[in-house]
Design an enzyme around this catalytic site. Structure first.
Site, short mmCIF file in Angstrom:
data_model
loop_
_atom_site.label_atom_id
_atom_site.label_comp_id
_atom_site.label_asym_id
_atom_site.label_seq_id
_atom_site.Cartn_x
_atom_site.Cartn_y
_atom_site.Cartn_z
N SER A 1 42.90 42.46 37.95
CA SER A 1 43.77 43.48 37.71
C SER A 1 43.42 44.73 36.85
O SER A 1 42.71 45.76 36.89
CB SER A 1 44.76 42.29 37.18
OG SER A 1 46.18 43.58 37.61
N ASP B 1 48.11 39.60 48.04
CA ASP B 1 47.93 40.51 46.66
C ASP B 1 48.47 41.35 47.19
O ASP B 1 47.63 42.18 47.76
CB ASP B 1 46.25 40.34 45.63
CG ASP B 1 46.88 41.36 44.38
OD1 ASP B 1 47.86 41.22 44.82
OD2 ASP B 1 45.67 41.73 44.56
N HIS C 1 46.51 37.16 43.80
CA HIS C 1 46.17 38.51 43.13
C HIS C 1 44.86 37.73 42.13
O HIS C 1 45.48 36.65 41.30
CB HIS C 1 47.23 39.01 42.16
CG HIS C 1 47.27 39.72 41.26
ND1 HIS C 1 46.65 42.06 41.70
CD2 HIS C 1 47.27 40.08 40.09
CE1 HIS C 1 46.62 42.12 40.81
NE2 HIS C 1 47.17 41.23 39.12
#
Length: 478
Positions: free
Chosen positions: A176, A438, A463
């Site tokens: 991320s 995601d 994700h």
């Protein structure tokens, strides 16, 4: 779900070159959920690996006249290290660094295989890493990705010398926002980091990011084409109720609000609508992940579960099912009632103390979006299931919380892309995995840039799942 064949072959080759290639030559290799520490995990030879350690950093790396310093938290796992081995550096992100990562995760499988020393550095202004006395706008001037990268660089340089790691190859890991930092660390400090694994990394900043919710639509539709349609119908029905004060008592009851609903401004309605949409957004982003070792809750609530509720006609019209989803999420996270007041949110977000309700990461991360990234998941696209929280709602928060204008925000985002290059990454030995479920993959790299900058696009993954399940890239089709 199967890994795409082309991505599998390229990633297998790229990672083996990235990792095994390091062994050659000198013969050496080198935000917001729950962050609670847990016990147990992978066997680490009986050594304590979750001890908090502290590293002295400069407050401002870019001002030589500023000599102020602070202590940054980090963790070490030496259980698998072999003399001459590489160094794996886990990059912290927009929340406290969880020491559970020092005992769990696929990165430790590879650490054991290659004899790596494992380090994790917490991001400045998050967790226990407090560079300043408070979180005022003046203090937050020192919170940026550029300062964070300089922290990483200084930590890497000093640690290499202090631990006798000269000549070792360093590999950065991040998922991320830390994935973005892993890309940029390799890009901006290539002499310090040999390679990076950057999972679910948004590499392009943008003020308006309606594509996020477009992916949410497609991800919900993967469980049935009617699911996002029902969500859209329910969201629009709720908007209609918010326009009629006579319905407020019923809405308050339906969604178990902490106090009677009051809609006095567009910010009030937008905040409430976004709060409820977040139930779906969060589940889609982390659908069926394996973060249980972190102490994360709600892993049993998946896209399939939400779409099952939305498709249950026995619950009533789609609006009633939407309310049932909200109650399900509240029960899952032991929330007694839903605080839907924007004024309450504003009060929390403007509390600048380290003991404030948003000091766990919310005030800091939103500041970074207002001064670097944008990333605002607006309802400005017609191809998404929600209503009522347009870009203007997000931009106004920057002014409300930090006195950052829309013009300043737009200029900051443009500067971020100028500094890092957006999608135009000119580097090597960076692996860029993303999952199709995601929503953040819309700002990531999903096609190979060069053979030495391979993208791995995994169908059906969410994700930074690849970050937790790296072995899938080696195994190919499953």
């Amino acid at each position: 779900m199967a890994l795409q064949r082309r991505g599998s072959l390229l990633c297998t080759a790229a990672l083996l070159v990235l990792l095994c290639g390091v062994v050659g030559g000198q013969g050496r290799f080198k935000g917001f959920g729950s962050f609670r520490s847990i016990d147990g995990g992978q066997d680490t030879g009986g050594r304590a690996v979750s001890e908090e350690l502290w590293f002295t950093q400069r407050l401002d790396h870019f001002n030589g006249a500023d000599s102020r310093e602070w202590k940054q938290r980090y963790f070490v796992n030496e259980a698998f290290y072999k003399p001459g081995g590489p160094v794996f550096l886990m990059i912290g992100g927009e929340g406290p660094s969880n020491p559970a990562w020092m005992q769990n995760g696929t990165w430790l499988t590879y650490a054991k295989q290659f004899g790596a020393l494992c380090l994790m550095l917490e991001h400045r202004f998050y967790g226990k890493s407090h560079p300043t006395a408070d979180l005022s706008a003046g203090s937050l001037r020192y919170l940026s990705s550029r300062q964070a990268l300089a922290d990483l660089a200084h930590f890497r340089a000093v640690t290499a010398e202090a631990r006798g790691l000269a000549g070792r190859k360093w590999v950065a890991f991040g998922g991320s926002y830390p994935g973005s930092l892993a890309v940029w660390f390799r890009l901006k400090y290539p002499h310090l980091v040999h390679a990076s694994v950057a999972t679910s990394a948004p590499v392009r900043a943008t003020v308006n990011f309606p594509e996020y919710l477009e992916v949410v639509w497609r991800s919900l539709a993967s469980e049935g084409v009617e699911c996002p349609v029902l969500v859209q119908e329910a969201s629009r029905a709720l908007v209609g109720r918010l326009n009629d004060p006579k319905t407020y008592d019923n809405v308050t009851k339906d969604f178990n609000l902490c106090s009677k609903l009051q809609i006095k401004t567009e910010m009030d309605s937008a905040y409430f609508l976004e709060l409820l949409a977040g139930n779906f957004m969060d589940v889609v982003q982390y659908n069926a992940d394996n973060r249980g070792f972190e102490g994360a809750r709600g892993g049993n609530i998946t896209i399939k579960v939400l779409c099952g509720v939305m498709g249950d006609s026995s619950l009533g019209e789609p609006y009633a099912r939407y309310a049932a989803v909200a109650r399900l999420m509240m029960d899952t996270f032991s929330i007694k009632c839903l605080n839907a007041s924007y004024q309450s949110y504003l009060r929390d977000m403007t509390d600048a103390s380290w003991d404030g309700p948003a000091a766990g990461g919310g005030r800091q991360w939103v500041y970074q979006t207002c001064t670097e990234f944008g990333f605002y998941q607006s309802t400005d696209s017609p191809n998404q299931p929600f209503s009522g929280f347009p870009l203007a709602y997000h931009v106004k928060q920057c002014a409300d919380f930090y006195n950052v204008s829309g013009e300043q925000l737009a200029a900051a985002v443009a500067q971020t892309n100028e500094f890092y290059g957006g999608y135009d990454i000119r580097s090597s030995r960076i692996v860029l995995p993303n999952g199709s479920i995601d929503p953040w993959h819309a700002l990531g790299v999903t096609r190979d840039i060069t053979p030495d900058l391979p993208a791995v696009f995994i169908k059906g993954k969410m994700h930074h799942r690849f970050y937790l399940d790296v072995q899938s890239a080696f195994d190919g089709h499953k």
